[in-house]
Design an enzyme around this catalytic site. Structure first.
Site, PDB file in Angstrom:
ATOM      1  CB  SER A 115      -2.744   0.014 -14.179  1.00 58.38           C
ATOM      2  OG  SER A 115      -4.047   0.412 -14.558  1.00 58.38           O
ATOM      3  CD  GLU A 116      -6.125   4.055 -12.770  1.00 63.15           C
ATOM      4  OE1 GLU A 116      -5.858   5.062 -12.097  1.00 63.15           O
ATOM      5  OE2 GLU A 116      -6.062   4.013 -14.007  1.00 63.15           O
ATOM      6  CG  LEU A 117      -1.391  -0.302  -5.815  1.00 62.66           C
ATOM      7  CD1 LEU A 117      -2.590  -0.709  -4.973  1.00 62.66           C
ATOM      8  CD2 LEU A 117      -0.334  -1.401  -5.821  1.00 62.66           C
ATOM      9  CB  SER A 119      -4.534   7.123  -8.226  1.00 63.87           C
ATOM     10  OG  SER A 119      -5.167   6.043  -8.866  1.00 63.87           O
ATOM     11  CG  HIS A 120      -7.226   2.500  -6.170  1.00 66.99           C
ATOM     12  ND1 HIS A 120      -8.358   1.787  -5.867  1.00 66.99           N
ATOM     13  CD2 HIS A 120      -7.336   2.833  -7.482  1.00 66.99           C
ATOM     14  CE1 HIS A 120      -9.120   1.690  -6.946  1.00 66.99           C
ATOM     15  NE2 HIS A 120      -8.511   2.327  -7.949  1.00 66.99           N
TER      16      HIS A 120
END
Length: 124
Positions: A115-117, A119-120
């Site tokens: 779910s952090e894709l 920001s990554h």
């Protein structure tokens, strides 16, 4: 070469497992991503599926258009990166605009990238 035999995948799995063993990742806490070099993708190309459906990233990263990443799955347990990597991690590709992704390999039991894709990717 098989995806699971590739050195970059083995290193990613080791990093996830090391973090779990050191207590950095409880259950499904924590996410990892790795920007895959073109020659690394070429080495595993025979096992990748390039006809998957595109899904929105949730951010626009045009500078990364067309690139591939190795990522952990959303809600997946870091411990399982070593136990069942094909279900826990995925190779994804971004479209040329850097607005959508598709899964080329992995997340065999279903799911999506971390779910952090967004920001990554913005950090890459």
């Amino acid at each position: 070469m098989k995806v699971l035999d590739a050195p970059f995948v083995q290193g990613f799995i080791r990093m996830a497992d090391d973090g779990f063993r050191q207590g950095w990742h409880e259950r499904n806490g924590g996410n990892l991503s790795y920007r895959i070099r073109p020659e690394e993708i070429e080495s595993v190309k025979e096992e990748l599926c390039f006809d998957g459906a595109w899904a929105p990233i949730g951010a626009s990263v045009p500078g990364l258009g067309g690139e591939c990443f190795l990522v952990t799955g959303s809600g997946k347990f870091m411990r399982n990166a070593a136990v069942n990597p094909a279900d826990t991690i995925a190779v994804i590709q971004l479209d040329e605009a850097g607005e959508n992704y598709r899964i080329l390999w992995g997340l065999t039991g279903g799911g999506r990238p971390t779910s952090e894709l967004p920001s990554h990717l913005m950090n890459h």
